[in-house]
Design an enzyme around this catalytic site. Structure first.
Site, PDB file in Angstrom:
ATOM      1  N   ASN A   1      18.087  53.974 -11.555  1.00 43.04           N
ATOM      2  CA  ASN A   1      19.567  53.591 -11.514  1.00 43.04           C
ATOM      3  C   ASN A   1      19.943  53.015 -13.078  1.00 43.04           C
ATOM      4  O   ASN A   1      19.130  51.925 -13.424  1.00 43.04           O
ATOM      5  CB  ASN A   1      19.682  52.373 -10.730  1.00 43.04           C
ATOM      6  CG  ASN A   1      21.209  51.464 -10.887  1.00 43.04           C
ATOM      7  OD1 ASN A   1      22.075  52.182 -11.535  1.00 43.04           O
ATOM      8  ND2 ASN A   1      21.381  50.577 -10.198  1.00 43.04           N
TER       9      ASN A   1
ATOM     10  N   LYS B   1      22.291  51.817 -14.418  1.00 44.21           N
ATOM     11  CA  LYS B   1      23.267  50.515 -14.514  1.00 44.21           C
ATOM     12  C   LYS B   1      24.290  50.807 -15.852  1.00 44.21           C
ATOM     13  O   LYS B   1      24.483  52.106 -16.086  1.00 44.21           O
ATOM     14  CB  LYS B   1      22.726  49.123 -14.704  1.00 44.21           C
ATOM     15  CG  LYS B   1      21.584  49.213 -13.556  1.00 44.21           C
ATOM     16  CD  LYS B   1      21.196  47.878 -13.400  1.00 44.21           C
ATOM     17  CE  LYS B   1      19.992  47.821 -12.433  1.00 44.21           C
ATOM     18  NZ  LYS B   1      19.767  46.338 -11.914  1.00 44.21           N
TER      19      LYS B   1
ATOM     20  N   HIS C   1      25.171  48.744  -3.979  1.00 42.95           N
ATOM     21  CA  HIS C   1      24.199  48.187  -4.646  1.00 42.95           C
ATOM     22  C   HIS C   1      24.632  46.579  -4.784  1.00 42.95           C
ATOM     23  O   HIS C   1      25.609  46.264  -4.906  1.00 42.95           O
ATOM     24  CB  HIS C   1      24.197  48.567  -5.942  1.00 42.95           C
ATOM     25  CG  HIS C   1      23.013  48.125  -6.904  1.00 42.95           C
ATOM     26  ND1 HIS C   1      23.076  46.952  -7.501  1.00 42.95           N
ATOM     27  CD2 HIS C   1      21.800  48.844  -7.308  1.00 42.95           C
ATOM     28  CE1 HIS C   1      21.857  46.788  -8.213  1.00 42.95           C
ATOM     29  NE2 HIS C   1      21.127  47.778  -7.873  1.00 42.95           N
TER      30      HIS C   1
ATOM     31  N   GLU D   1      24.599  44.543  -7.066  1.00 43.35           N
ATOM     32  CA  GLU D   1      25.576  44.393  -8.084  1.00 43.35           C
ATOM     33  C   GLU D   1      26.984  44.260  -7.704  1.00 43.35           C
ATOM     34  O   GLU D   1      27.683  43.620  -8.329  1.00 43.35           O
ATOM     35  CB  GLU D   1      24.929  44.665  -9.528  1.00 43.35           C
ATOM     36  CG  GLU D   1      23.592  44.036  -9.788  1.00 43.35           C
ATOM     37  CD  GLU D   1      22.962  44.853 -10.932  1.00 43.35           C
ATOM     38  OE1 GLU D   1      23.220  46.079 -11.228  1.00 43.35           O
ATOM     39  OE2 GLU D   1      21.548  44.704 -10.797  1.00 43.35           O
TER      40      GLU D   1
ATOM     41  N   GLU E   1      16.538  46.656  -1.054  1.00 38.15           N
ATOM     42  CA  GLU E   1      16.671  45.822  -2.377  1.00 38.15           C
ATOM     43  C   GLU E   1      16.732  44.399  -2.550  1.00 38.15           C
ATOM     44  O   GLU E   1      18.142  44.013  -2.542  1.00 38.15           O
ATOM     45  CB  GLU E   1      17.650  46.435  -3.351  1.00 38.15           C
ATOM     46  CG  GLU E   1      17.354  48.129  -3.604  1.00 38.15           C
ATOM     47  CD  GLU E   1      17.894  48.170  -5.181  1.00 38.15           C
ATOM     48  OE1 GLU E   1      17.011  48.955  -5.976  1.00 38.15           O
ATOM     49  OE2 GLU E   1      19.215  47.986  -5.475  1.00 38.15           O
TER      50      GLU E   1
ATOM     51  N   GLY F   1      15.448  43.079 -11.337  1.00 35.67           N
ATOM     52  CA  GLY F   1      15.772  42.659 -12.586  1.00 35.67           C
ATOM     53  C   GLY F   1      14.905  41.425 -13.168  1.00 35.67           C
ATOM     54  O   GLY F   1      15.294  40.776 -14.108  1.00 35.67           O
TER      55      GLY F   1
ATOM     56  N   SER G   1      12.319  45.244  -9.327  1.00 32.97           N
ATOM     57  CA  SER G   1      11.209  45.118 -10.341  1.00 32.97           C
ATOM     58  C   SER G   1       9.894  45.922 -10.174  1.00 32.97           C
ATOM     59  O   SER G   1       8.814  45.595 -10.245  1.00 32.97           O
ATOM     60  CB  SER G   1      10.518  43.494 -10.301  1.00 32.97           C
ATOM     61  OG  SER G   1      11.876  42.961 -10.713  1.00 32.97           O
TER      62      SER G   1
END
Ligand code: PEP
Length: 257
Positions: A9, A11, A97, A99, A168, A174, A214
């Protein structure tokens, strides 16, 4: 045995030219020479890059995915991209996702609608679920995650090959604070049980369920050794050819054993 999957991904990173270079480098590594017969490789660049990246990976076994899709067929949704626009261009689409949930207010119900329309248009959704740190610390994280997945999957005609789930944990994305392999396996095993309860054992056995948060070339082998973990949805490390290709090679190694 289920195949492995390593999905990147990107992003909101890279220009079209940089993305195209990255895709060309990856495609040089994942040539169609039968090297990676047990691992599905997917890259999900920004929308603006899709046409170029699709051209850059022709002749390799890399599949391309989008990072998002809108929930309606067409119409007055300025700035949005429909499933029909993506169909024929890409194979996969990431849906839900964290985010998108966190910054754009996506709810479980919206994730369900997006999944429905993606599948109706022949796209293969990678449906993301995962808990925030306070939910994990509160202890009821399994119910929280299973509810996200249950709502996303309700009413979907899944067959084991037309949808991927990615667990996730938000606190691991991240941050460098990857979930342990045991933490990831616990949740992914529970997700597989949910798929079993909703769609039956055969479909549950075939459905790919990934871990994301991560992951790197250094820790991927640990996850791949777990019985229910089929691969990774990779953020940061997917932007570095060397790291991402090492992860693909590790996934393949895990399935060759
Ligand atoms: C992600 O964004 O899906 C992700 C897992 O990111 P990272 O690998 O950078 O934690």
């Amino acid at each position: 045995m289920r195949k492995a999957m390593i999905a990147g991904n990107w992003k909101m990173n890279t220009t079209v030219a940089e993305g195209s270079d990255l895709a060309i480098n990856l495609s040089g590594f994942v040539s169609s020479s039968g090297k990676f017969t047990k691992t599905l490789v997917v890259i999900c660049p920004p929308f603006t890059h899709l046409s170029e990246v699709v051209k850059s990976v022709v002749g390799s076994d890399i599949a391309v995915g989008a990072q998002n899709v809108w929930s309606e067929e067409k119409g007055a949704y300025t700035g949005e991209i429909s499933a029909k626009m993506l169909a024929g261009l890409v194979k996969y689409v990431i849906i839900g996702h964290s985010e998108r949930r966190q910054y754009f207010g996506e709810t479980n119900e919206l994730v369900n609608k997006k999944t429905t329309i993606a599948m109706a248009n022949g796209l293969l959704p990678i449906v993301c679920v995962g808990e925030l740190l306070d939910v994990r610390q509160g202890g009821d994280y399994l119910n929280f995650i299973l509810n996200q997945a249950r709502v996303a999957l309700t009413g979907q005609a899944i067959n084991g090959e037309n949808l991927v789930i990615a667990y996730e944990p938000v606190w691991a994305i991240g941050t460098g604070l990857a979930a342990s392999k045991e933490q990831a396996e616990e949740v992914i095993g529970a997700l597989r049980n949910l798929v079993n309860a909703m769609f039956g054992a055969e479909i549950a056995d075939k459905t790919l369920i990934l871990y994301g948060g991560s992951t790197t070339e250094e820790n991927i082998a640990e996850y791949m050794a777990m019985p229910d973990i089929d691969g990774a949805l990779v953020g940061g490390a997917s932007l570095k050819t060397e790291k991402f290709t090492k992860m693909i090679a590790e996934a393949e190694k895990s399935r060759a054993r």
